[in-house]
Design a protein around this motif. Structure first.
Motif, mmCIF file in Angstrom:
data_model
loop_
_atom_site.group_PDB
_atom_site.id
_atom_site.type_symbol
_atom_site.label_atom_id
_atom_site.label_comp_id
_atom_site.label_asym_id
_atom_site.label_seq_id
_atom_site.Cartn_x
_atom_site.Cartn_y
_atom_site.Cartn_z
ATOM 1 N N GLN A 343 13.135 122.021 106.945
ATOM 2 C CA GLN A 343 13.847 122.056 108.226
ATOM 3 C C GLN A 343 13.528 120.834 109.086
ATOM 4 O OE1 GLN A 343 12.740 124.534 111.748
ATOM 5 N NE2 GLN A 343 14.589 125.692 111.226
ATOM 6 N N ASN A 623 19.406 125.191 114.656
ATOM 7 C CA ASN A 623 18.714 125.386 113.381
ATOM 8 C C ASN A 623 19.630 126.040 112.345
ATOM 9 O OD1 ASN A 623 16.394 124.243 114.421
ATOM 10 N ND2 ASN A 623 15.509 126.207 115.024
ATOM 11 N N ALA A 627 20.995 124.336 108.620
ATOM 12 C CA ALA A 627 21.010 124.991 107.311
ATOM 13 C C ALA A 627 22.411 125.002 106.716
ATOM 14 C CB ALA A 627 20.466 126.415 107.447
#
Length: 694
Positions: A343, A623, A627
């Motif tokens: 991440q 976030n 992804a």
């Protein structure tokens, strides 16, 4: 087209990205010319050779310019009767892409044809075009653009060089009265230039009519066609080794009562008759000055485009490498994780990718506007003012983005990124000065801020009494709703326990736009109110008040630039027909918008524009977007149109994948052979397990 993958966030089959369609949108109206220029930079003649000495690099770049002339690659923006095509936008699109070969090549070409020759074209008359442009175009007259002075960088109106008219000889006398008036940082000044367009204060009959441009020979032309000795009265110094762009012979020029004929005044906007009478079609000295400088806006436009190109190449390299490089094991003890699956790696690169897309789409708008103005399609004073403001907003945004992208991409590639062969260190050295080229970025943003204030003042002036009353009432209500704890509490209550609803709202284009736009409007209103008292104040008090609000004004201009980019990205989405591709690009646009909002969350919270619950949702939704976008990262950089051969970075050519595959195959065969040593940790774990089982 992309391959089919599985999204780590949703577990669903991946979408398909039409790379060709994305590339067409990014490259814009002059896509074909951009690609031609990129491919030209694949030829060995135009590739940068690492390790050249300072003099060797200069000589190579000069020869590359002659190579452009031989390929008829420089005339496009110039009149058809001189071999050009009057295609201003297309010409600039081609020149921007020369940065692929060598940033020094792009800048030196910009000096010769984008500044020196263009000054003759835009500030001179047809006579100047016929007499001076052929030599400027075919490089028999390499030239410098002598505007900047060591003592007055961005403050061009205050330069010290003078051009005093002598009616007895019908000549202008160019003079550098003190050291701070030396012309400085000039490409072609140290070695190659035989002439310069010199900007000086035009003085005739005892009256200073402000800055004008003069074609001024500075060196003899040797028998080999190269620059020879300096002409009498002209002094030059070499700037020597610089932090970057060392293929350009930057230097200084000074003039000791150098005489040039009256006809050498580039007199499109101001002229002097034989007896010394000054005349101009523009009465206002201020408007005349800004009109003359406005004709040279293409320097800022081209820097913006070149900076975008380097951002793309840096991110293409880092993401290609991050998609192959493996580091540390996770769930599988025998398989290390690809860097781009982390991440944090996504967080440092994908927002920059979104910002680069937004910057390129905005640049396409800027280039289109530039072409419309200089082709004469839309060439009013208002059109030119809009163009100057757009360029002043774009150039700081893109050049700062470029430096950030190069640095983050370098760090994301670890030690490999620090190797010269992988280009990052060279890009950083060469691109660093773009932040102050053609105007310091902060000074340019101040110009944007002043334009925002001017437009705000005009809109207020047009209001009738009823409109003013409504406006005041609306703003009072706004103050009550947004700037008291009551508003913040109300929004928190509505958001409480509903993160999903908050996420649904912030991903709506209308909500993103409102948040971005409202920040600009509110900041401008607050600054305008603070400056209202300066209008009738004494000069020193007015200067003090303005200085106290200068930083806020620049921040408002940056917010305006963010809004322009978001709008350009949103408009570009409408041109994408493929549903899968449009969805991926929409996620990328949302990432740009929300990262921009996240960066300014303090402002939104302080001003009651967003609740703490929604602020947390912004970050969490970013976030989620990272992804979602991860499977398409390679598609998105391949869509830039820069192949590994264009970029020339070793780690972007697939060699890392070969190394990783070789490593994994080695350990796979070792395990299969049964000869793999047992690790001490595994042995200890087995012993502990055996003890527990007794």
């Amino acid at each position: 087209m992309s391959t089919t993958l599985t999204s780590p966030e949703t577990g669903t089959t991946n979408l398909t990205v039409d790379r060709a369609a994305v590339n067409a949108a990014l490259d814009g109206r002059w896509a074909g010319l951009r690609r031609e220029s990129r491919d030209l930079c694949l030829e060995p003649e135009f590739r940068r050779i690492p390790g050249l000495t300072h003099p060797e690099h200069r000589e190579r770049v000069l020869e590359q310019l002659h190579g452009l002339v031989r390929r008829n690659a420089v005339q496009r923006a110039f009149p058809e009767r001189l071999g050009g095509q009057d295609d201003h936008g297309g010409s600039l699109a081609r020149f921007e892409e020369l940065v692929v070969g060598d940033p020094s090549l792009q800048i030196k070409a910009g000096v010769q044809w984008g500044l020196f020759a263009s000054a003759i074209l835009h500030l001179g008359t047809e006579r100047h075009h016929d007499e001076l442009l052929p030599g400027a175009l075919d490089l028999t007259t390499p030239g410098a653009f002598a505007m900047t002075e060591i003592g007055h960088g961005s403050d061009v109106a205050a330069i010290g060089t003078t051009a005093t008219y002598d009616p007895e000889t019908e000549e202008f006398v160019l003079h550098t009265p003190f050291r701070a008036a030396w012309k400085e940082y000039l490409g072609n000044a140290a070695k190659d230039g035989v002439a310069a367009v010199v900007f000086a204060q035009l003085i005739t009959r005892g009256v200073n009519h402000g800055v004008h441009a003069f074609f001024t020979p500075i060196r003899e032309v040797g028998p080999d066609g190269r620059a020879g000795a300096l002409l009498p009265g002209v002094s030059s110094e070499d700037d020597g080794l610089k932090g970057g762009l060392n293929g350009i012979d930057n230097g200084r020029l000074a003039f000791d009562h150098v005489r040039v004929p009256r006809r050498n005044l580039l007199n499109r906007y101001g002229d002097v008759s034989a007896d010394g009478t000054y005349s101009s079609s523009i009465d206002s000295p201020g408007r005349r000055f800004f009109t003359m400088l406005g004709t040279l806006v293409q320097g800022r436009v081209s820097l913006s485009g070149a900076a975008n190109a380097v951002s793309k190449m840096a991110l293409a390299t880092a993401i290609r490498y991050g998609n192959e490089r493996r580091q540390f094991t996770a769930d599988d003890p025998h398989t290390e994780t690809v860097l781009l699956d982390y991440q944090r790696h996504q967080r440092r690169l994908l927002p920059l990718l979104a910002r680069t897309y937004a910057a390129q789409f905005n640049h396409n708008h800027l280039l289109q506007r530039f072409h419309e103005v200089f082709s004469g399609e839309f060439d009013t004073d208002a059109d030119r003012e809009d163009l100057e403001t757009l360029a002043a907003a774009s150039k700081p945004t893109t050049t700062w983005l470029c430096l950030e992208a190069v640095q983050q991409a370098r760090e994301a590639c670890g030690g490999a990124g620090y190797m010269a062969e992988n280009k990052f260190t060279g890009w950083h050295s060469d691109m660093d000065v773009y932040a102050t080229f053609e105007g310091d970025n902060n000074v340019l943003l101040q110009l944007v801020g002043k334009r925002l204030l001017t437009d705000y003042g005009r809109s207020m002036a047009r209001m009738d009494v009823a409109g003013t009353v409504r406006y005041v009432a609306d703003r009072a209500a706004d103050m009550t709703l947004h700037r008291t704890p009551l508003r913040r509490a109300a929004q928190s209550i509505s958001d409480f326990g509903s993160a999903a609803r908050s996420a649904m709202e912030i991903r709506e284009p209308a909500v993103q736009r409102e948040l971005l736009e409202e920040r600009v409007e509110t900041m401008v209103e607050v600054i305008a109110d603070a400056l209202r008292h300066a209008k009738d104040a004494p000069a020193d008090e007015a200067a003090r008040i303005f200085n106290e609000n200068q930083n806020d004004l620049i921040e408002a201009a940056r917010a305006h630039a963010d809004l322009l980019q978001w709008e350009a990205f949103t408009e570009a989405l409408a041109t994408i027909k493929d549903a899968d591709t449009k969805k991926v690009l929409t996620w990328l646009r949302d990432l740009f918008g929300l990262v921009t909002i996240e960066h300014n969350l303090a402002w939104y919270l302080i001003n009651g524009r967003i609740s703490s619950q929604r602020a947390r949702t912004v970050t969490s939704y970013i976030n989620r977007l990272l992804a979602r976008l991860r499977p398409y990262a390679l598609d998105l950089v391949e869509s830039f149109g820069y192949s590994p051969e264009h970029v020339g970075a070793t780690i972007g050519t697939g060699v890392e994948k070969q190394r990783q595959d070789e490593s994994r195959d080695y350990y796979r065969r070792l395990r299969a052979s049964g000869s793999e040593p047992v690790s001490e940790k595994a042995l200890r774990d087995a012993e502990k397990k055996a003890v527990r089982s007794r």
